[in-house]
Motif scaffolding. Structure first.
Motif, PDB file in Angstrom:
ATOM      1  N   ALA A   1      60.344  -6.469  68.161  1.00  0.00           N
ATOM      2  CA  ALA A   1      59.833  -5.988  66.787  1.00  0.00           C
ATOM      3  C   ALA A   1      59.463  -4.779  66.704  1.00  0.00           C
ATOM      4  CB  ALA A   1      58.617  -7.081  66.365  1.00  0.00           C
ATOM      5  N   PHE A   2      58.754  -4.110  67.931  1.00  0.00           N
ATOM      6  CA  PHE A   2      58.479  -2.715  67.812  1.00  0.00           C
ATOM      7  C   PHE A   2      59.451  -1.798  68.155  1.00  0.00           C
ATOM      8  CE2 PHE A   2      54.565  -5.468  67.603  1.00  0.00           C
ATOM      9  CZ  PHE A   2      53.847  -4.977  66.652  1.00  0.00           C
ATOM     10  N   SER A   3      60.396  -2.186  68.909  1.00  0.00           N
ATOM     11  CA  SER A   3      61.341  -1.268  69.428  1.00  0.00           C
ATOM     12  C   SER A   3      62.593  -0.948  68.648  1.00  0.00           C
ATOM     13  CB  SER A   3      61.879  -2.050  70.755  1.00  0.00           C
ATOM     14  OG  SER A   3      62.982  -1.341  71.283  1.00  0.00           O
ATOM     15  N   ILE A   4      62.911   0.495  68.831  1.00  0.00           N
ATOM     16  CA  ILE A   4      64.117   0.973  68.067  1.00  0.00           C
ATOM     17  C   ILE A   4      65.279   0.950  69.102  1.00  0.00           C
ATOM     18  CG2 ILE A   4      62.733   2.406  66.475  1.00  0.00           C
ATOM     19  CD1 ILE A   4      63.338   4.877  68.479  1.00  0.00           C
ATOM     20  N   ASN A   5      65.370   0.192  69.977  1.00  0.00           N
ATOM     21  CA  ASN A   5      66.536   0.146  71.165  1.00  0.00           C
ATOM     22  C   ASN A   5      67.570  -0.666  70.316  1.00  0.00           C
ATOM     23  OD1 ASN A   5      67.991  -0.352  73.167  1.00  0.00           O
ATOM     24  ND2 ASN A   5      66.617  -1.419  74.604  1.00  0.00           N
ATOM     25  N   LYS A   6      68.569  -0.138  70.076  1.00  0.00           N
ATOM     26  CA  LYS A   6      69.742  -0.758  69.373  1.00  0.00           C
ATOM     27  C   LYS A   6      70.613  -1.608  70.450  1.00  0.00           C
ATOM     28  CE  LYS A   6      70.150   2.031  65.286  1.00  0.00           C
ATOM     29  NZ  LYS A   6      70.931   2.682  64.640  1.00  0.00           N
ATOM     30  N   LEU A   7      70.415  -1.437  71.857  1.00  0.00           N
ATOM     31  CA  LEU A   7      71.110  -2.365  72.724  1.00  0.00           C
ATOM     32  C   LEU A   7      70.326  -3.770  72.848  1.00  0.00           C
ATOM     33  CD1 LEU A   7      71.476   0.241  75.355  1.00  0.00           C
ATOM     34  CD2 LEU A   7      73.076  -0.217  73.944  1.00  0.00           C
ATOM     35  N   ASN A   8      69.184  -3.902  72.317  1.00  0.00           N
ATOM     36  CA  ASN A   8      68.290  -5.156  72.224  1.00  0.00           C
ATOM     37  C   ASN A   8      69.271  -6.329  71.450  1.00  0.00           C
ATOM     38  OD1 ASN A   8      66.814  -7.343  72.253  1.00  0.00           O
ATOM     39  ND2 ASN A   8      65.088  -6.247  72.063  1.00  0.00           N
ATOM     40  N   PRO A   9      69.822  -7.064  72.161  1.00  0.00           N
ATOM     41  CA  PRO A   9      70.632  -8.334  71.296  1.00  0.00           C
ATOM     42  C   PRO A   9      69.772  -9.114  69.998  1.00  0.00           C
ATOM     43  CG  PRO A   9      70.612  -8.940  73.422  1.00  0.00           C
ATOM     44  CD  PRO A   9      70.072  -7.664  73.471  1.00  0.00           C
ATOM     45  N   LEU A  10      68.567  -9.164  70.391  1.00  0.00           N
ATOM     46  CA  LEU A  10      67.572  -9.943  69.311  1.00  0.00           C
ATOM     47  C   LEU A  10      67.511  -9.133  68.236  1.00  0.00           C
ATOM     48  CD1 LEU A  10      64.808 -11.477  71.511  1.00  0.00           C
ATOM     49  CD2 LEU A  10      66.746 -12.474  70.607  1.00  0.00           C
ATOM     50  N   ASN A  11      67.736  -8.042  68.107  1.00  0.00           N
ATOM     51  CA  ASN A  11      67.841  -7.108  66.653  1.00  0.00           C
ATOM     52  C   ASN A  11      68.590  -7.722  65.955  1.00  0.00           C
ATOM     53  OD1 ASN A  11      66.027  -5.164  67.487  1.00  0.00           O
ATOM     54  ND2 ASN A  11      67.572  -3.940  68.529  1.00  0.00           N
ATOM     55  N   LEU A  12      69.703  -8.451  66.204  1.00  0.00           N
ATOM     56  CA  LEU A  12      70.716  -9.076  65.265  1.00  0.00           C
ATOM     57  C   LEU A  12      69.947 -10.232  64.492  1.00  0.00           C
ATOM     58  CD1 LEU A  12      73.809  -8.989  67.337  1.00  0.00           C
ATOM     59  CD2 LEU A  12      73.614  -7.723  65.592  1.00  0.00           C
ATOM     60  N   THR A  13      68.994 -11.115  65.109  1.00  0.00           N
ATOM     61  CA  THR A  13      68.019 -12.126  64.564  1.00  0.00           C
ATOM     62  C   THR A  13      67.462 -11.585  63.378  1.00  0.00           C
ATOM     63  OG1 THR A  13      66.206 -11.871  66.121  1.00  0.00           O
ATOM     64  CG2 THR A  13      68.165 -13.246  66.392  1.00  0.00           C
ATOM     65  N   MET A  14      67.171 -10.430  62.870  1.00  0.00           N
ATOM     66  CA  MET A  14      66.192  -9.680  61.892  1.00  0.00           C
ATOM     67  C   MET A  14      67.062  -9.096  61.029  1.00  0.00           C
ATOM     68  SD  MET A  14      62.914  -7.197  62.977  1.00  0.00           S
ATOM     69  CE  MET A  14      62.518  -7.865  64.353  1.00  0.00           C
ATOM     70  N   ALA A  15      66.959  -9.563  59.730  1.00  0.00           N
ATOM     71  CA  ALA A  15      68.056  -9.332  58.671  1.00  0.00           C
ATOM     72  C   ALA A  15      67.947  -7.749  58.167  1.00  0.00           C
ATOM     73  CB  ALA A  15      67.368  -9.954  57.527  1.00  0.00           C
ATOM     74  N   THR A  16      66.797  -7.218  58.433  1.00  0.00           N
ATOM     75  CA  THR A  16      66.782  -5.654  58.006  1.00  0.00           C
ATOM     76  C   THR A  16      67.507  -4.855  59.138  1.00  0.00           C
ATOM     77  OG1 THR A  16      64.378  -5.906  59.285  1.00  0.00           O
ATOM     78  CG2 THR A  16      64.494  -5.894  56.849  1.00  0.00           C
ATOM     79  N   ARG A  17      67.703  -5.433  60.313  1.00  0.00           N
ATOM     80  CA  ARG A  17      68.146  -4.546  61.456  1.00  0.00           C
ATOM     81  C   ARG A  17      69.703  -5.153  61.641  1.00  0.00           C
ATOM     82  NH1 ARG A  17      63.705  -4.249  66.213  1.00  0.00           N
ATOM     83  NH2 ARG A  17      62.111  -3.681  64.855  1.00  0.00           N
ATOM     84  N   ARG A  18      70.017  -6.280  61.222  1.00  0.00           N
ATOM     85  CA  ARG A  18      71.637  -6.536  61.369  1.00  0.00           C
ATOM     86  C   ARG A  18      72.617  -5.622  60.926  1.00  0.00           C
ATOM     87  NH1 ARG A  18      71.475 -11.622  58.991  1.00  0.00           N
ATOM     88  NH2 ARG A  18      69.721 -11.870  60.151  1.00  0.00           N
ATOM     89  N   THR A  19      72.253  -5.093  59.739  1.00  0.00           N
ATOM     90  CA  THR A  19      73.341  -3.849  59.337  1.00  0.00           C
ATOM     91  C   THR A  19      73.367  -2.801  59.804  1.00  0.00           C
ATOM     92  OG1 THR A  19      71.922  -3.375  57.533  1.00  0.00           O
ATOM     93  CG2 THR A  19      73.394  -5.109  56.919  1.00  0.00           C
TER      94      THR A  19
END
Length: 195
Positions: free
Chosen positions: A146-164
């Motif tokens: 939630a607090f990271s800008i690491n785009k390699l983290n696959p859990l970012n895909l679960t957040m609607a605002t980051r998926r795109t």
């Protein structure tokens, strides 16, 4: 579905406006509390029966993995039924069809399934190291996301605002990561002695 999985975008974090998305956090962490240390407790109670049935350790690992998959599917079924009913009641049937929500649901459910399975497998692997890590490590990883800008983290895909904002290869990375974790779990489980 997007309202419950919204969180801080990468731009918000870079601008110094991060926050912890509560619904997203609960969505990812609730299965951790459901499973907890249950596999270890069941094995301690049923160890003699498991050995008398001549199950190999690898077979027990596959059974555990099957239970994790079934739990994730059941959990996702409840989540999907709830969100579908909420969307149908707020948008109506024609509005639901016009927004093409079925395709969005399928994509998100695929991502959520792989993410939850990966988190639960990490939880079980961490539980072997120490029971303190059973919940601590997965929760820290989810909060870190939630607090990271690491785009390699696959859990970012679960957040609607980051998926795109995620690269197209992220889904492939999530698939590979989840499969490798599942295979590692079964193989490592097969090497450990059941106590």
């Amino acid at each position: 579905m997007e309202a419950t999985t919204n969180g801080p975008s990468f731009e918000m974090i870079k601008a110094g406006h991060p926050y912890l998305p509560i619904f997203w956090l609960l969505l990812l962490m609730l299965p951790l509390f459901i499973i907890g240390d249950s596999f270890n407790q069941v094995h301690q109670k049923l160890l003699s029966q498991i050995r008398s049935q001549r199950f190999t350790k690898m077979q027990v690992g596959l059974i555990n993995l099957s239970f994790l998959i079934l739990l994730v599917l059941g959990y996702m079924g409840i989540i999907q039924l709830t969100t579908t009913l909420v969307d149908l009641s707020s948008l109506g049937f024609t509005g639901f069809l016009k927004r093409n929500l079925l395709e969005q649901y399928l994509v998100f459910n695929f991502i959520l399934f792989l993410s939850l399975l990966a988190i639960l497998v990490v939880q079980q692997l961490c539980g072997w190291i120490n029971r303190i890590f059973l919940l601590l490590v997965p929760i820290l990883f989810v909060v870190y996301t939630a607090f990271s800008i690491n785009k390699l983290n696959p859990l970012n895909l679960t957040m609607a605002t980051r998926r795109t904002a995620m690269p197209q290869a992220s889904i492939v990375e999530l698939i590979i990561c989840s499969l490798l974790l599942c295979v590692a779990y079964v193989l490592i489980y097969g090497k450990f002695e059941m106590k």
